[in-house]
Design a protein around this motif. Structure first.
Motif, PDB file in Angstrom:
ATOM      1  N   VAL A 106       0.829  -1.207   0.000  1.00 12.89           N
ATOM      2  CA  VAL A 106       0.000   0.000   0.000  1.00 12.89           C
ATOM      3  C   VAL A 106       0.864   1.257   0.000  1.00 12.89           C
ATOM      4  CG1 VAL A 106      -1.702   1.298   1.331  1.00 12.89           C
ATOM      5  CG2 VAL A 106      -1.945  -1.160   1.104  1.00 12.89           C
ATOM      6  N   ILE A 107       1.914   1.291   0.824  1.00 16.58           N
ATOM      7  CA  ILE A 107       2.759   2.491   0.928  1.00 16.58           C
ATOM      8  C   ILE A 107       3.466   2.769  -0.387  1.00 16.58           C
ATOM      9  CG2 ILE A 107       4.817   3.433   2.050  1.00 16.58           C
ATOM     10  CD1 ILE A 107       3.912   1.975   4.607  1.00 16.58           C
ATOM     11  N   ALA A 108       3.953   1.711  -1.051  1.00 11.67           N
ATOM     12  CA  ALA A 108       4.653   1.905  -2.325  1.00 11.67           C
ATOM     13  C   ALA A 108       3.740   2.529  -3.366  1.00 11.67           C
ATOM     14  CB  ALA A 108       5.195   0.561  -2.823  1.00 11.67           C
ATOM     15  N   ILE A 109       2.477   2.133  -3.378  1.00 15.20           N
ATOM     16  CA  ILE A 109       1.540   2.695  -4.356  1.00 15.20           C
ATOM     17  C   ILE A 109       1.136   4.116  -3.964  1.00 15.20           C
ATOM     18  CG2 ILE A 109      -0.717   2.385  -5.438  1.00 15.20           C
ATOM     19  CD1 ILE A 109      -0.357  -0.634  -4.990  1.00 15.20           C
ATOM     20  N   ALA A 136       9.938   3.520 -10.353  1.00 18.34           N
ATOM     21  CA  ALA A 136      10.836   2.962  -9.340  1.00 18.34           C
ATOM     22  C   ALA A 136      10.086   2.602  -8.061  1.00 18.34           C
ATOM     23  CB  ALA A 136      11.955   3.961  -9.036  1.00 18.34           C
ATOM     24  N   VAL A 137       9.181   3.490  -7.633  1.00 17.18           N
ATOM     25  CA  VAL A 137       8.446   3.257  -6.397  1.00 17.18           C
ATOM     26  C   VAL A 137       7.432   2.133  -6.563  1.00 17.18           C
ATOM     27  CG1 VAL A 137       6.787   4.292  -4.807  1.00 17.18           C
ATOM     28  CG2 VAL A 137       8.797   5.584  -5.501  1.00 17.18           C
ATOM     29  N   SER A 138       6.734   2.111  -7.707  1.00 18.27           N
ATOM     30  CA  SER A 138       5.715   1.073  -7.913  1.00 18.27           C
ATOM     31  C   SER A 138       6.326  -0.317  -8.034  1.00 18.27           C
ATOM     32  CB  SER A 138       4.890   1.382  -9.162  1.00 18.27           C
ATOM     33  OG  SER A 138       5.708   1.394 -10.317  1.00 18.27           O
ATOM     34  N   SER A 139       7.596  -0.394  -8.418  1.00 19.04           N
ATOM     35  CA  SER A 139       8.244  -1.709  -8.519  1.00 19.04           C
ATOM     36  C   SER A 139       8.534  -2.320  -7.156  1.00 19.04           C
ATOM     37  CB  SER A 139       9.543  -1.586  -9.315  1.00 19.04           C
ATOM     38  OG  SER A 139      10.469  -0.741  -8.654  1.00 19.04           O
ATOM     39  N   ILE A 140       8.347  -1.545  -6.075  1.00 17.24           N
ATOM     40  CA  ILE A 140       8.536  -2.089  -4.723  1.00 17.24           C
ATOM     41  C   ILE A 140       7.334  -2.928  -4.300  1.00 17.24           C
ATOM     42  CG2 ILE A 140       8.945  -1.462  -2.304  1.00 17.24           C
ATOM     43  CD1 ILE A 140      10.254   1.087  -3.271  1.00 17.24           C
ATOM     44  N   ALA A 141       6.153  -2.626  -4.855  1.00 17.89           N
ATOM     45  CA  ALA A 141       4.925  -3.318  -4.443  1.00 17.89           C
ATOM     46  C   ALA A 141       5.005  -4.836  -4.586  1.00 17.89           C
ATOM     47  CB  ALA A 141       3.739  -2.757  -5.215  1.00 17.89           C
ATOM     48  N   PRO A 142       5.535  -5.397  -5.704  1.00 17.38           N
ATOM     49  CA  PRO A 142       5.627  -6.861  -5.793  1.00 17.38           C
ATOM     50  C   PRO A 142       6.497  -7.494  -4.708  1.00 17.38           C
ATOM     51  CG  PRO A 142       5.886  -5.877  -7.954  1.00 17.38           C
ATOM     52  CD  PRO A 142       5.910  -4.753  -6.971  1.00 17.38           C
ATOM     53  N   ILE A 143       7.445  -6.715  -4.158  1.00 15.40           N
ATOM     54  CA  ILE A 143       8.257  -7.245  -3.059  1.00 15.40           C
ATOM     55  C   ILE A 143       7.362  -7.523  -1.851  1.00 15.40           C
ATOM     56  CG2 ILE A 143      10.170  -6.750  -1.488  1.00 15.40           C
ATOM     57  CD1 ILE A 143      11.404  -5.044  -3.677  1.00 15.40           C
ATOM     58  N   ALA A 165       5.495 -11.513  -8.725  1.00 15.53           N
ATOM     59  CA  ALA A 165       6.806 -10.950  -9.042  1.00 15.53           C
ATOM     60  C   ALA A 165       7.151 -11.150 -10.518  1.00 15.53           C
ATOM     61  CB  ALA A 165       7.876 -11.571  -8.144  1.00 15.53           C
ATOM     62  N   ALA A 166       6.894 -12.354 -11.037  1.00 18.15           N
ATOM     63  CA  ALA A 166       7.208 -12.637 -12.444  1.00 18.15           C
ATOM     64  C   ALA A 166       6.361 -11.778 -13.374  1.00 18.15           C
ATOM     65  CB  ALA A 166       6.969 -14.127 -12.737  1.00 18.15           C
ATOM     66  N   GLN A 167       5.090 -11.625 -13.054  1.00 20.06           N
ATOM     67  CA  GLN A 167       4.202 -10.823 -13.897  1.00 20.06           C
ATOM     68  C   GLN A 167       4.605  -9.358 -13.871  1.00 20.06           C
ATOM     69  OE1 GLN A 167       0.012 -11.721 -13.631  1.00 20.06           O
ATOM     70  NE2 GLN A 167      -0.525  -9.566 -13.641  1.00 20.06           N
ATOM     71  N   SER A 168       4.970  -8.847 -12.690  1.00 17.50           N
ATOM     72  CA  SER A 168       5.361  -7.446 -12.589  1.00 17.50           C
ATOM     73  C   SER A 168       6.636  -7.169 -13.381  1.00 17.50           C
ATOM     74  CB  SER A 168       5.574  -7.080 -11.116  1.00 17.50           C
ATOM     75  OG  SER A 168       6.021  -5.761 -10.992  1.00 17.50           O
ATOM     76  N   ILE A 169       7.624  -8.053 -13.289  1.00 18.66           N
ATOM     77  CA  ILE A 169       8.873  -7.856 -14.036  1.00 18.66           C
ATOM     78  C   ILE A 169       8.610  -7.924 -15.539  1.00 18.66           C
ATOM     79  CG2 ILE A 169      11.133  -8.880 -14.512  1.00 18.66           C
ATOM     80  CD1 ILE A 169      11.166  -9.806 -11.573  1.00 18.66           C
ATOM     81  N   SER A 170       7.752  -8.849 -15.970  1.00 25.96           N
ATOM     82  CA  SER A 170       7.487  -9.037 -17.392  1.00 25.96           C
ATOM     83  C   SER A 170       6.859  -7.803 -18.024  1.00 25.96           C
ATOM     84  CB  SER A 170       6.561 -10.240 -17.603  1.00 25.96           C
ATOM     85  OG  SER A 170       7.148 -11.411 -17.082  1.00 25.96           O
ATOM     86  N   TYR A 171       5.948  -7.135 -17.300  1.00 27.40           N
ATOM     87  CA  TYR A 171       5.208  -6.022 -17.887  1.00 27.40           C
ATOM     88  C   TYR A 171       5.743  -4.658 -17.455  1.00 27.40           C
ATOM     89  CZ  TYR A 171       1.873  -9.306 -19.767  1.00 27.40           C
ATOM     90  OH  TYR A 171       1.299 -10.321 -20.497  1.00 27.40           O
ATOM     91  N   GLU A 172       6.655  -4.645 -16.484  1.00 28.27           N
ATOM     92  CA  GLU A 172       7.265  -3.372 -16.096  1.00 28.27           C
ATOM     93  C   GLU A 172       8.180  -2.834 -17.195  1.00 28.27           C
ATOM     94  OE1 GLU A 172       7.431  -0.430 -13.154  1.00 28.27           O
ATOM     95  OE2 GLU A 172       6.610  -2.419 -12.739  1.00 28.27           O
ATOM     96  N   LEU A 223      -2.821  -2.842 -17.004  1.00 29.28           N
ATOM     97  CA  LEU A 223      -3.784  -3.853 -16.549  1.00 29.28           C
ATOM     98  C   LEU A 223      -3.066  -5.021 -15.884  1.00 29.28           C
ATOM     99  CD1 LEU A 223      -6.398  -4.073 -19.459  1.00 29.28           C
ATOM    100  CD2 LEU A 223      -6.750  -3.151 -17.172  1.00 29.28           C
ATOM    101  N   ALA A 224      -1.935  -5.436 -16.475  1.00 28.50           N
ATOM    102  CA  ALA A 224      -1.161  -6.525 -15.881  1.00 28.50           C
ATOM    103  C   ALA A 224      -0.537  -6.105 -14.562  1.00 28.50           C
ATOM    104  CB  ALA A 224      -0.080  -6.985 -16.862  1.00 28.50           C
ATOM    105  N   GLU A 225      -0.065  -4.862 -14.479  1.00 29.26           N
ATOM    106  CA  GLU A 225       0.517  -4.375 -13.230  1.00 29.26           C
ATOM    107  C   GLU A 225      -0.521  -4.319 -12.118  1.00 29.26           C
ATOM    108  OE1 GLU A 225       3.707  -3.191 -12.291  1.00 29.26           O
ATOM    109  OE2 GLU A 225       4.366  -4.252 -14.081  1.00 29.26           O
ATOM    110  N   CYS A 226      -1.759  -3.982 -12.468  1.00 26.06           N
ATOM    111  CA  CYS A 226      -2.835  -3.906 -11.473  1.00 26.06           C
ATOM    112  C   CYS A 226      -3.453  -5.273 -11.174  1.00 26.06           C
ATOM    113  CB  CYS A 226      -3.929  -2.960 -11.954  1.00 26.06           C
ATOM    114  SG  CYS A 226      -3.391  -1.260 -12.186  1.00 26.06           S
ATOM    115  N   GLU A 227      -3.001  -6.307 -11.889  1.00 24.50           N
ATOM    116  CA  GLU A 227      -3.526  -7.675 -11.725  1.00 24.50           C
ATOM    117  C   GLU A 227      -5.038  -7.716 -11.978  1.00 24.50           C
ATOM    118  OE1 GLU A 227      -2.343  -9.077  -7.909  1.00 24.50           O
ATOM    119  OE2 GLU A 227      -0.226  -8.642  -8.256  1.00 24.50           O
TER     120      GLU A 227
END
Length: 363
Positions: A106-109, A136-143, A165-172, A223-227
């Protein structure tokens, strides 16, 4: 040296005044942040209500209607219910990771909202690297999702965290390449400058027309980032029994849904800023803008109009992800990764190459 009593009183009053000014400065610094958080909270409640109403209309059923007229406060009632539910912890899981995971997400978003300009003079932090700070900040959320899955001591939750994590890296990566193309086209990475670069020709100056391929890739990647369906593989009920959320209950369970809608809102806001002209009225200068000077108005009227236009574009765009949820079937995991790595990545690279070439030729 002897100091008279009036001098001591003057020194004490001066020090009290200094302390008061420091406290006043801190409070005044927190006011914009608290105002933004309050606005975001209201925006999320509106999205939840809109999604339920639109989903009910698409499926031809009755939507929420019992919690206040038209079910306006249904989302608030659900949140209150989750707040008072018992928080359960897995007996053999990592309690620290299990508790921290939802908060990190939540904080990262929430930090991403600091660089979004709602009007010409209404942005929390106008940075030269605003859009890349968001990435950069939104990429912390999958962690946080991965921590939640690992701390649950559940194979389904852990698989859900790995998928996230795999989905976020693929579409980031395609999303970042689209943002880089917009940055090159606008000669700036500041969100305010990007909106300003689209204000010259009204609606025809939008980056939507100058970057149509990038807009489509950005839409799919967001859409992929938001799942969101058809990319909700990290929490697909059929395979993972709700994925990384399996062991959660109470308010921690609710934080994941808050993070999902926060991410959906911030993605729609960035679509508005990057491709739809932001707060601009999108009418030619000759007709309206020179008369009212809305684009660069610093007063209350100009700021209010800018906020209204930004939110109107954002919520109109939100109809796409909401209707997509009830239109397209869910992808398989291999299809999802193939779409990201073998299709979107090469096209986004080609789009970046074309943008760079056109900018070099125009010099």
């Amino acid at each position: 040296m002897i100091i008279d009593t009036p001098d001591v009183q003057d020194i004490n009053s001066f020090s009290r005044l200094e302390s008061f000014q420091e406290v006043y400065g801190i409070i005044w610094m927190l006011v914009p942040i608290l105002t933004l958080v309050l606005g975001i909270t209201i925006g999320v409640l509106v999205i939840v209500w809109l999604e339920r109403e639109i989903s009910a209309a698409i499926q031809q059923r009755i939507g929420p209607e019992y919690a206040t007229p038209l079910g306006i406060l249904q989302a608030l009632a659900d949140g209150t219910k989750l707040l008072f539910k018992e928080n359960l912890f897995p007996s053999r899981g990592n309690t620290c990771l299990f508790s921290i995971g939802p908060s990190i997400t939540v904080i990262a978003i929430l930090l991403s909202y600091s660089v979004i300009p709602f009007s010409y003079s209404l942005v929390l932090a106008d940075l030269n690297i605003g859009i890349f700070l968001w990435i950069a900040v939104s990429s912390i959320a999958p962690i946080g999702l991965l921590m939640s899955g690992y701390g649950s001591n559940n194979k389904y939750s852990f698989l859900g965290g790995l998928r996230a994590a795999a989905q976020s890296i693929s579409y980031e990566i395609p999303l970042t390449l689209c943002v880089l193309s917009i940055s090159l086209l606008s000669n700036s990475s500041s969100t305010v400058d990007i909106v300003g670069a689209q204000s010259k020709y009204g609606v025809w100056g939008w980056n939507l027309w100058r970057q149509p391929i990038g807009f489509i890739i950005f839409l799919i990647s967001s859409l992929a980032e938001c799942e969101r369906l058809p990319f909700d593989l990290p929490e697909a009920e059929e395979e993972l029994v709700a994925g990384y959320q399996t062991e959660y209950s109470g308010i921690k369970f609710g934080l994941f849904y808050v993070a999902s809608y926060l991410n959906l809102l911030v993605s729609s806001l960035f679509v508005t800023v990057l491709y739809l002209g932001g707060w601009n009225l999108s009418i030619s200068y000759i007709l309206v803008l020179e008369l009212l000077e809305i684009n660069k108005a610093d007063g209350i009227f100009g700021t209010t109009i800018g906020i209204f236009i930004t939110l109107a574009k954002t919520y109109l765009f939100l109809f796409i992800p909401i209707t997509t949820r009830w239109t397209l079937p869910r992808l398989r995991m291999d299809q999802l990764l193939n779409l990201g790595w073998k299709f979107l990545l090469p096209i986004s690279l080609g789009n970046l190459l074309l943008t760079t070439s056109s900018q070099l030729l125009s010099l």
